[in-house]
Scaffold this active site. Structure first.
Site, PDB file in Angstrom:
ATOM      1  N   CYS A   1       0.846  -1.189   0.000  1.00  0.00           N
ATOM      2  CA  CYS A   1       0.000   0.000   0.000  1.00  0.00           C
ATOM      3  C   CYS A   1       0.882   1.241   0.000  1.00  0.00           C
ATOM      4  CB  CYS A   1      -0.868   0.020   1.246  1.00  0.00           C
ATOM      5  SG  CYS A   1      -1.781  -1.498   1.506  1.00  0.00           S
TER       6      CYS A   1
ATOM      7  N   ARG B   1       1.100   2.414  -6.079  1.00  0.00           N
ATOM      8  CA  ARG B   1       1.256   1.436  -4.995  1.00  0.00           C
ATOM      9  C   ARG B   1      -0.045   0.723  -4.625  1.00  0.00           C
ATOM     10  NH1 ARG B   1       6.310   2.186  -2.380  1.00  0.00           N
ATOM     11  NH2 ARG B   1       5.590   0.781  -0.770  1.00  0.00           N
TER      12      ARG B   1
ATOM     13  N   TRP C   1      -3.713  -1.499  -1.166  1.00  0.00           N
ATOM     14  CA  TRP C   1      -3.582  -2.694  -2.005  1.00  0.00           C
ATOM     15  C   TRP C   1      -3.959  -3.816  -1.049  1.00  0.00           C
ATOM     16  CZ3 TRP C   1      -3.025  -4.380  -6.813  1.00  0.00           C
ATOM     17  CH2 TRP C   1      -2.596  -5.681  -7.013  1.00  0.00           C
TER      18      TRP C   1
ATOM     19  N   ASN D   1       0.974  -0.301   5.823  1.00  0.00           N
ATOM     20  CA  ASN D   1       1.327  -1.105   4.643  1.00  0.00           C
ATOM     21  C   ASN D   1       2.023  -2.352   5.162  1.00  0.00           C
ATOM     22  OD1 ASN D   1       2.446  -2.144   2.277  1.00  0.00           O
ATOM     23  ND2 ASN D   1       4.127  -0.670   2.284  1.00  0.00           N
ATOM     24  N   GLY D   2       1.498  -3.534   4.862  1.00  0.00           N
ATOM     25  CA  GLY D   2       2.144  -4.760   5.335  1.00  0.00           C
ATOM     26  C   GLY D   2       1.113  -5.758   5.815  1.00  0.00           C
TER      27      GLY D   2
ATOM     28  N   GLU E   1       9.330 -19.624 -19.952  1.00  0.00           N
ATOM     29  CA  GLU E   1       9.173 -18.323 -19.305  1.00  0.00           C
ATOM     30  C   GLU E   1      10.355 -17.410 -19.659  1.00  0.00           C
ATOM     31  OE1 GLU E   1       7.073 -16.561 -18.008  1.00  0.00           O
ATOM     32  OE2 GLU E   1       8.127 -15.078 -16.800  1.00  0.00           O
TER      33      GLU E   1
ATOM     34  N   LYS F   1       9.957 -13.820 -21.555  1.00  0.00           N
ATOM     35  CA  LYS F   1      10.452 -12.542 -21.019  1.00  0.00           C
ATOM     36  C   LYS F   1      11.269 -11.810 -22.070  1.00  0.00           C
ATOM     37  CE  LYS F   1       8.465 -12.209 -18.487  1.00  0.00           C
ATOM     38  NZ  LYS F   1       7.400 -12.654 -17.656  1.00  0.00           N
TER      39      LYS F   1
ATOM     40  N   GLU G   1       9.040 -10.629 -25.203  1.00  0.00           N
ATOM     41  CA  GLU G   1       8.013  -9.595 -25.004  1.00  0.00           C
ATOM     42  C   GLU G   1       8.595  -8.209 -24.757  1.00  0.00           C
ATOM     43  OE1 GLU G   1       5.386  -9.920 -21.563  1.00  0.00           O
ATOM     44  OE2 GLU G   1       6.913 -11.063 -20.521  1.00  0.00           O
TER      45      GLU G   1
ATOM     46  N   HIS H   1      14.209 -33.538 -32.038  1.00  0.00           N
ATOM     47  CA  HIS H   1      13.005 -33.863 -32.818  1.00  0.00           C
ATOM     48  C   HIS H   1      12.603 -32.719 -33.754  1.00  0.00           C
ATOM     49  CE1 HIS H   1      12.601 -37.528 -30.560  1.00  0.00           C
ATOM     50  NE2 HIS H   1      12.679 -36.838 -29.425  1.00  0.00           N
TER      51      HIS H   1
ATOM     52  N   LYS I   1      -1.129  -4.748 -19.433  1.00  0.00           N
ATOM     53  CA  LYS I   1      -0.874  -5.454 -18.178  1.00  0.00           C
ATOM     54  C   LYS I   1      -1.988  -6.439 -17.841  1.00  0.00           C
ATOM     55  CE  LYS I   1       1.421  -6.467 -14.516  1.00  0.00           C
ATOM     56  NZ  LYS I   1       2.508  -7.435 -14.774  1.00  0.00           N
TER      57      LYS I   1
HETATM   58  C1  F6R Z   1       4.075 -11.986 -19.307  1.00  0.00           C
HETATM   59  C2  F6R Z   1       2.825 -11.625 -18.672  1.00  0.00           C
HETATM   60  C3  F6R Z   1       1.590 -12.281 -19.159  1.00  0.00           C
HETATM   61  C4  F6R Z   1       0.641 -12.608 -18.005  1.00  0.00           C
HETATM   62  C5  F6R Z   1      -0.691 -13.127 -18.540  1.00  0.00           C
HETATM   63  C6  F6R Z   1      -1.615 -13.546 -17.431  1.00  0.00           C
HETATM   64  O1  F6R Z   1       5.154 -11.323 -18.709  1.00  0.00           O
HETATM   65  O2  F6R Z   1       2.779 -10.808 -17.798  1.00  0.00           O
HETATM   66  O3  F6R Z   1       1.870 -13.430 -19.917  1.00  0.00           O
HETATM   67  O4  F6R Z   1       1.276 -13.553 -17.192  1.00  0.00           O
HETATM   68  O5  F6R Z   1      -1.304 -12.140 -19.313  1.00  0.00           O
HETATM   69  O6  F6R Z   1      -1.908 -12.472 -16.604  1.00  0.00           O
HETATM   70  P1  F6R Z   1      -2.541 -12.691 -15.178  1.00  0.00           P
HETATM   71  O7  F6R Z   1      -1.513 -13.361 -14.324  1.00  0.00           O
HETATM   72  O8  F6R Z   1      -2.885 -11.315 -14.689  1.00  0.00           O
HETATM   73  O9  F6R Z   1      -3.736 -13.563 -15.348  1.00  0.00           O
END
Ligand code: F6R
Length: 606
Positions: free
Chosen positions: A2, A27, A70, A96-97, A479, A483, A486, A502, A601
């Site tokens: 938070c 935050r 949060w 916050n915590g 993963e 990273k 993207e 293969h 996001k």
């Molecule tokens: C990659 C990334 C996305 C999310 C995906 C699911 O870095 O952030 O692949 O992991 O869109 O998002 P959530 O976890 O919010 O369901």
């Protein structure tokens, strides 16, 4: 995570506080609230603008405290919004915590006649101070006594109506910064809301308590010893202060990983008994014991967390697991029944494909569960039960700390379901101890960030990367590749190392490096064979290996080391160097790491 902000001085506290909350908004945005001794409290659900709309004209004060929430304990409602007060309405707190022992403190306070207005852990703090004020009239001393009873993590500010120009800040595991202006003082969770007033600050250390009035500030330890600390001058601008001095949120969030693991584990391990205590699953514990099959659903990074979770759960909890992409699951007529649990993994709790998978599970009579970071999100609300990650808000579009917390939550879930089945207390204890040791091990990896930056620069001209992993690090390979692609827009592929022969091996040449995740685990020898096959085609190898493994240098051009841990937890360590590599690679290309093109996001569309 938070945001807290407090002011004491001679300006209009209402304006100062609301203005400050705006710069803390990253935050938390579940709810906002403000209190001044003169005008009282105003709270609103949602972001700061909702609060601003509710502030009556003439709202004023010369001191006060404010908060952005949060949510961790209690839904993100107006009732649960901070500031919270004691029974008399005199003692106010923003926090916050997580207060780990809030339940026992709350029960004891209720027995003494205190009544609570919210479902938060925070509210116990104001009631505790009230209790101490019965025998100790000095607010500062009563506050210190109350703070000493708290277990868990906090960055907080307390204010007392009868000593209105004093604000008391305290820190344990959550950041607190004190600002010192001309005839005014501030307390905040980072320097961003302070910098427009003063650049002179004091960063509190864990266990310290600060008592601030417009013309004085004193810092104490929890045992009331005075601390002498020279204030610092901050050169950062406000935006950098929000990122704690880091250039990007992604880097800040990678660096938060040790704290995130601590927060996900906080209060949930009973090490001696080898058990995990997951409050959110208690109410369905009997149904979970009867579950015969678990289907994990998620998207992107959360899906990869699920793939790793599958390996943990099948090997150590003895429960059959399938992992599905949310976008596939809902359209393929899955066969489900009441002995099946559908577990959604999601940072945002709003991802449309994952949400629809949960709804499909519900429709077909399965128990629905969540590993969710965002309290009160749609998926958190619509699932029958779940585990919150407590990773705090993730701002960088590329998920980093959320994944670390998801994997940690999977380890806890493995212990929880495992102990209901065949896992012995000894095995549970071994996992618990290894989990507890993780934060320090991650810190050691983070110390190598400069070396990883050099490595990223060395390979910055490459346009293709292969990521190789096996068993627990199979999904880490995917993963790592995600990273990189993207945020850098280069081609990167994840591949089970055994699958290279293969097909994918055909692509390898001297310009196509492979990042091989090869900790010293049960498939290490197989990984080495796979690496040699790539080397034979002149493919450069960057290995992620266990500290002390000098032998790997015979097979790899470069090595990123991780500390040793039990096999099922290696992904939580091996993913960190890959996150750092992707970050520095994209930065070297001058790209906007926090806002990669074409991505959002929270993906609330199908
Ligand atoms: C990659 C990334 C996305 C999310 C995906 C699911 O870095 O952030 O692949 O992991 O869109 O998002 P959530 O976890 O919010 O369901």
């Amino acid at each position: 995570m938070c945001g807290i902000f407090a002011y004491t001085g001679s300006k209009n506290a209402g304006e100062v506080l609301l203005d400050g909350l705006t710069s803390l908004e990253y935050r938390g945005y579940d709810s906002a609230g403000v209190f001044t001794p003169e005008s009282g409290v105003v709270k609103a659900k949602g972001a700061v603008n909702n609060l601003k709309r509710k502030i009556p004209s003439g709202y004023y004060g010369t001191s006060g405290i404010a908060h952005l929430r949060w949510a961790t304990h209690g839904e993100p409602t107006e009732e649960n919004a901070h500031p919270h007060c004691d029974c008399s309405g005199d003692v106010w707190v923003v926090h916050n915590g997580i207060i780990e022992n809030f339940k026992e403190l709350k029960d004891a306070l209720m027995k003494k006649g205190h009544s609570f207005q919210s479902a938060t852990d925070t509210e116990v703090i104001s009631h505790l101070v009230e209790e101490h004020l019965k025998s100790e009239t000095n607010f500062e001393k009563a506050a210190i006594k109350a703070i000493n009873e708290l277990r868990g993590a906090y960055g907080m500010v307390l204010q007392y109506k009868k000593d209105p120009s004093r604000i008391i800040g305290a820190r344990l595991g959550a950041p607190v910064v004190i600002g010192l202006g001309e005839g005014e003082g501030f307390v905040a969770s980072d320097a961003s809301p302070i910098l427009r007033h003063t650049r002179t600050v004091v960063f509190l250390n864990d266990g310290e308590i600060a008592s601030i009035t417009p013309h004085s500030h004193e810092i104490f330890t929890r045992d009331s010893k005075k601390v002498d600390r020279t204030p610092e001058e901050i050169e950062w601008d406000e935006a950098i202060a929000q990122r704690d001095g880091y250039e990007h949120f992604m880097m800040k969030e990678i660096m938060e990983a040790p704290e995130v693991v601590r927060n996900t584990l906080r209060g949930r391990l009973i090490v001696e008994e080898g058990r995990a205590k997951l409050g959110g699953l208690e109410q369905v514990a009997d149904e979970l014991q009867a579950v015969k099959r678990l289907i994990i659903v998620g998207c992107g990074t959360a899906y990869y967390a699920g793939l790793t979770g599958e390996y943990m759960l099948e090997e150590h909890a003895g429960i059959p697991v399938e992992v599905e992409l949310g976008s596939e699951f809902r359209y393929r007529s899955p066969i489900l029944d009441e002995k099946t649990a559908v577990l959604a993994v999601t940072q945002s709790g709003e991802t449309a494909d994952t949400l629809e998978a949960v709804r499909e599970g519900k429709r077909k009579g399965a128990i629905t569960l969540g590993i969710v970071n965002t309290v009160g999100s749609t998926i958190a609300r619509e699932t029958d039960a779940g585990v919150y990650n407590h990773a705090g808000p993730e701002i960088g579009v590329a998920s980093t700390k959320a994944l670390v917390s998801q994997l940690t939550a999977f380890a806890l879930l493995t212990m929880f379901l495992g102990r209901q089945r065949s896992m012995t207390a000894t095995e549970g204890k071994e996992i618990a101890e290894a989990l507890q040791a993780l934060p320090e091990k991650i810190e050691k990896i983070l110390e190598q960030k400069d070396a990883i930056e050099k490595l990223a620069k060395k390979y910055a001209k490459c346009r293709d990367f292969m990521y190789l992993g096996r068993k627990y690090n199979y999904a880490v390979a995917f993963e790592g590749a995600l990273k990189l692609k993207e945020i850098s827009y280069v081609h990167a592929e994840g591949c089970g190392a055994g699958e290279m022969k293969h097909g994918p091996l055909a692509m390898i040449d001297e310009n196509f490096p492979s990042i091989a995740i090869a900790p010293s685990d049960s498939v290490y020898d197989k990984m080495i064979s796979n690496i040699q096959v790539v080397r034979a085609r002149k493919g450069p190898i960057i290995a992620v290996a266990t500290e002390g493994n000098e032998g790997i240098k015979e097979y790899a051009d470069d090595v990123m080391y991780i500390p040793d841990t039990i096999e099922m937890l290696t992904p939580i360590l091996s993913v960190i160097p890959l996150q750092l590599f992707a970050y520095y690679f994209a930065k070297e290309k001058g790209l906007n790491v926090d806002r990669p093109r074409n991505l959002a996001k929270s993906v609330t569309v199908e």
